[in-house]
Design an enzyme around this catalytic site. Structure first.
Site, mmCIF file in Angstrom:
data_model
loop_
_atom_site.group_PDB
_atom_site.id
_atom_site.type_symbol
_atom_site.label_atom_id
_atom_site.label_comp_id
_atom_site.label_asym_id
_atom_site.label_seq_id
_atom_site.Cartn_x
_atom_site.Cartn_y
_atom_site.Cartn_z
ATOM 1 N N HIS A 39 0.867 -1.067 0.022
ATOM 2 C CA HIS A 39 -0.019 0.051 -0.153
ATOM 3 C C HIS A 39 0.837 1.106 0.166
ATOM 4 O O HIS A 39 0.716 2.256 -0.758
ATOM 5 C CB HIS A 39 -0.644 0.028 1.215
ATOM 6 C CG HIS A 39 -1.958 -1.065 1.376
ATOM 7 N ND1 HIS A 39 -1.796 -2.118 2.408
ATOM 8 C CD2 HIS A 39 -3.032 -1.244 0.627
ATOM 9 C CE1 HIS A 39 -2.897 -2.820 2.158
ATOM 10 N NE2 HIS A 39 -3.499 -2.335 1.322
ATOM 11 N N ASP A 152 -4.078 -7.153 -7.388
ATOM 12 C CA ASP A 152 -5.478 -7.450 -7.937
ATOM 13 C C ASP A 152 -5.607 -7.233 -9.312
ATOM 14 O O ASP A 152 -6.320 -5.965 -9.535
ATOM 15 C CB ASP A 152 -6.560 -6.915 -6.894
ATOM 16 C CG ASP A 152 -6.165 -7.321 -5.528
ATOM 17 O OD1 ASP A 152 -6.613 -8.468 -5.112
ATOM 18 O OD2 ASP A 152 -5.624 -6.494 -4.798
ATOM 19 N N SER A 188 -2.779 -7.762 2.909
ATOM 20 C CA SER A 188 -3.254 -7.776 4.290
ATOM 21 C C SER A 188 -3.817 -9.068 4.771
ATOM 22 O O SER A 188 -3.929 -9.242 5.921
ATOM 23 C CB SER A 188 -4.510 -6.964 4.210
ATOM 24 O OG SER A 188 -4.214 -5.833 3.856
HETATM 25 O O1 PAF Z 1 -8.082 -3.575 -3.235
HETATM 26 C C1 PAF Z 1 -8.710 -2.976 -2.286
HETATM 27 O O2 PAF Z 1 -7.963 -2.934 -1.307
HETATM 28 C C2 PAF Z 1 -10.307 -2.911 -2.462
HETATM 29 O O3 PAF Z 1 -10.957 -3.661 -3.257
HETATM 30 C C3 PAF Z 1 -10.539 -1.260 -2.583
HETATM 31 C C4 PAF Z 1 -10.239 -0.968 -4.395
HETATM 32 C C5 PAF Z 1 -9.987 -0.305 -1.773
HETATM 33 C C6 PAF Z 1 -12.099 -1.045 -2.924
HETATM 34 O O4 PAF Z 1 -12.615 -1.387 -1.599
#
Ligand code: PAF
Length: 278
Positions: A39, A152, A188
């Protein structure tokens, strides 16, 4: 320095309004918290593309099915805020569920194209929930640019398609996957892995690399990857596949570039990884 944390859309918009009035370009890093280096790297990636950065923290209920881990999803806002204090982010948007989904909320988004198959075969509700919340966050923040991790990969393709289809005035960036030393993609949900499962999880990336580099016919390469995952100790393979990198359809003569994607389970823990394929 302690970052301002906005809990309401109105407070966050007031800040964004002041930035926009000063001609500043606003970046958004949407997260569900439980922040890790993956992140934080998204904040570094978006920084050259904007003047101010909002990081949102919101565990979005509409992207979880009833049997999934919404209640137990890792949450540690104090640690997240401490981590964000060391980054280039200027503020945090951390709304409540009732702020985002007030009583009577009813609107839904229907998706096609890259949202079909793969994750949707396993989590049919998932992309509709993601699309809804991302739409809301983009509209609330009026971001000029937003970034999503390539871990993702299907989510990134779905969001790019939605932004193009709905003419949303925002640039979408993809952030590279950040990995542990043994190649495990940071997530996470990695905290769910037991000590016995963790070394097995580290083998996924090597198997993905072999799939991505395989010169065998696609179906043979996919079967080989699935067998290697099961032999390594994964308990279930949701998919090990090579797809068109843009549409995520099965590759055909029109395919320009290919992506290898694997989702494999260790007990209840689903591990995702992907990379460019030859
Ligand atoms: O990838 C994520 O953490 C979630 O799917 C997002 C894009 C923040 C939407 O809740």
């Amino acid at each position: 320095m302690t970052l301002p944390v906005y809990r309401t859309i109105a407070d966050m918009r007031a800040q964004v309004g002041a930035w926009k009035a000063a001609g500043l370009r606003v970046g958004l890093v949407p997260t569900m918290g439980a922040l890790h280096d993956g992140h934080l790297s998204l904040i570094d990636e978006i920084a050259p593309h904007c003047d101010r950065i909002i990081t949102s923290i919101f565990v979005n209920p509409t992207q979880f099915a009833a049997h999934e881990d919404l209640d137990t999803y890792p949450r540690n806002e104090a640690a997240d805020l401490a981590a964000l204090d060391t980054t280039q982010a200027q503020c945090v948007f951390a709304p409540s569920v009732s702020e985002m989904y007030p009583d009577g909320f009813t609107t839904a988004i229907e998706l096609g194209g890259p949202a079909q198959g793969l994750e949707s075969d396993n989590r049919p509700h998932f992309f509709a929930g993601v699309a809804l919340i991302v739409n809301k966050l983009l509209s609330q923040s009026q971001a000029d640019v937003a970034i999503f991790g390539e871990k993702d990969y299907q989510q990134l393709r779905v969001i790019r398609r939605m932004v193009r289809d709905l003419d949303l005035p925002v640039e979408i960036l993809g952030g590279p996957i950040i990995r542990e030393p043994d190649g495990l993609a940071m997530s996470s949900r990695n905290v769910y892995l037991t000590a016995a499962q963790r070394p097995i999880a580290g083998k996924l990336n090597g198997i993905l690399k072999n799939l991505a580099a395989s010169t065998k016919p696609r179906e043979a390469a996919e079967a080989e990857a699935e067998a290697a995952l099961l032999a390594a100790g994964f308990t279930h393979v949701d998919y090990a596949t090579i797809r068109d990198a843009d549409s995520l359809a099965v590759p055909d003569a029109t395919t320009q570039s290919r992506r290898a994607l694997i989702v494999a389970r260790l007990g209840d823990v689903r591990l995702l990884d992907n990379m460019a394929a030859i």
